[in-house]
Write a protein that holds these residues in place. Structure first.
Motif, short mmCIF file in Angstrom:
data_model
loop_
_atom_site.label_atom_id
_atom_site.label_comp_id
_atom_site.label_asym_id
_atom_site.label_seq_id
_atom_site.Cartn_x
_atom_site.Cartn_y
_atom_site.Cartn_z
N UNK A 1 0.79 -1.12 0.05
CA UNK A 1 -0.11 0.00 0.05
C UNK A 1 0.76 1.25 -0.02
N UNK A 2 2.05 1.04 -0.35
CA UNK A 2 3.00 2.49 -0.62
C UNK A 2 2.32 3.60 -1.21
N UNK A 3 1.60 3.23 -2.50
CA UNK A 3 0.85 4.13 -3.36
C UNK A 3 0.05 4.90 -2.50
N UNK A 4 -0.83 3.98 -1.63
CA UNK A 4 -1.93 4.63 -0.71
C UNK A 4 -1.24 5.61 0.25
N UNK A 5 -0.08 5.23 0.89
CA UNK A 5 0.59 6.27 1.79
C UNK A 5 1.13 7.47 1.13
N UNK A 6 1.43 7.47 -0.01
CA UNK A 6 1.55 8.81 -0.94
C UNK A 6 0.24 9.66 -1.07
N UNK A 7 -0.64 8.91 -1.42
CA UNK A 7 -1.87 9.67 -1.56
C UNK A 7 -2.57 10.26 -0.43
N UNK A 8 -2.42 9.54 0.61
CA UNK A 8 -2.88 10.27 1.95
C UNK A 8 -1.98 11.28 2.44
N UNK A 9 -0.73 11.28 2.04
CA UNK A 9 0.08 12.52 2.22
C UNK A 9 -0.42 13.75 1.63
N UNK A 10 -0.78 13.47 0.21
CA UNK A 10 -1.16 14.44 -0.59
C UNK A 10 -2.52 14.96 -0.14
N UNK A 11 -3.42 14.13 0.42
CA UNK A 11 -4.78 14.42 1.31
C UNK A 11 -4.34 15.51 2.26
N UNK A 12 -3.43 15.15 2.95
CA UNK A 12 -3.07 15.85 4.26
C UNK A 12 -2.63 17.22 3.77
N UNK A 13 -1.79 17.13 2.71
CA UNK A 13 -1.29 18.63 2.28
C UNK A 13 -2.35 19.45 1.58
N UNK A 14 -3.14 18.72 0.96
CA UNK A 14 -4.46 19.42 0.53
C UNK A 14 -5.34 20.15 1.83
N UNK A 15 -5.52 19.31 2.88
CA UNK A 15 -6.10 19.92 3.70
C UNK A 15 -5.32 20.90 4.50
N UNK A 16 -4.07 21.02 4.60
CA UNK A 16 -3.55 22.19 5.25
C UNK A 16 -3.35 23.38 4.50
N UNK A 17 -3.49 23.01 3.15
CA UNK A 17 -3.57 24.40 2.29
C UNK A 17 -4.99 25.13 2.39
N UNK A 18 -5.95 24.18 2.34
CA UNK A 18 -7.42 24.70 2.45
C UNK A 18 -7.56 25.35 4.08
N UNK A 19 -6.79 24.83 5.15
CA UNK A 19 -6.99 25.46 6.50
C UNK A 19 -6.24 26.87 6.40
N UNK A 20 -5.08 26.92 5.76
CA UNK A 20 -4.41 27.98 5.60
C UNK A 20 -5.14 29.24 5.10
N UNK A 21 -5.92 28.77 3.64
CA UNK A 21 -6.56 29.67 3.02
C UNK A 21 -7.80 30.34 3.80
N UNK A 22 -8.46 29.56 4.63
CA UNK A 22 -9.51 29.87 5.47
C UNK A 22 -9.07 30.91 6.57
N UNK A 23 -7.62 30.95 6.93
CA UNK A 23 -7.12 31.75 8.07
C UNK A 23 -6.77 33.08 7.61
#
Length: 144
Positions: free
Chosen positions: A122-144
């Motif tokens: 599931x290494x591909x999934x690990x990378x995908x979940x990292x992209x999700x986390x990064x996207x969530x951080x970007x969304x949070x930063x835009x709201x602030x």
């Protein structure tokens, strides 16, 4: 509705309904699959490109709980959350009728990844979940 990391809005088409005038049960799985594909696209990936690189994601298990039938013309929200469980990526997918927010379907879809014909950890999934986390951080930063 609870919080989801991805939501897709769509509409029931006439040909997806059976003689009773409700969505045929098999189409809910199509709705969920379409949401997963669109989710992957939102992360900058798609199944065709993955396959060309020798990476294929396969559904290993599906569990669908039917709650309320959708009808022709109904708009709906196909929502998902995702997490990793061992080698599997597990999608929690719910479909809501848009007009009143009623839960129509509750599903769990488990996927695995095969690279060059071999089951992975599931290494591909690990990378995908990292992209999700990064996207969530970007969304949070835009709201602030």
């Amino acid at each position: 509705m609870k919080a989801y990391i991805f939501t897709l809005t769509d509409k029931v088409r006439d040909y997806e309904c059976d003689l009773q005038g409700v969505v045929n049960n098999s189409n809910y799985q199509h709705y969920m699959e379409h949401a997963r594909h669109e989710f992957l696209e939102s992360l900058g990936e798609n199944f065709g490109a993955m396959h060309e690189r020798g990476i294929d994601a396969f559904v290993a298990r599906v569990d669908i709980r039917y709650k309320v039938s959708l009808r022709s013309g109904d708009r709906y929200f196909s929502c998902l959350n995702v997490y990793k469980d061992g080698v599997k990526l597990v999608f929690e997918q719910d479909i809501y009728r848009a007009s009143d927010g009623v839960l129509a379907v509750k599903g769990i879809v488990e996927s695995v990844v095969v690279e060059q014909g071999k089951l992975t950890h599931g290494e591909y999934f690990d990378k995908m979940l990292q992209r999700i986390e990064l996207k969530n951080k970007e969304r949070k930063a835009q709201k602030e």
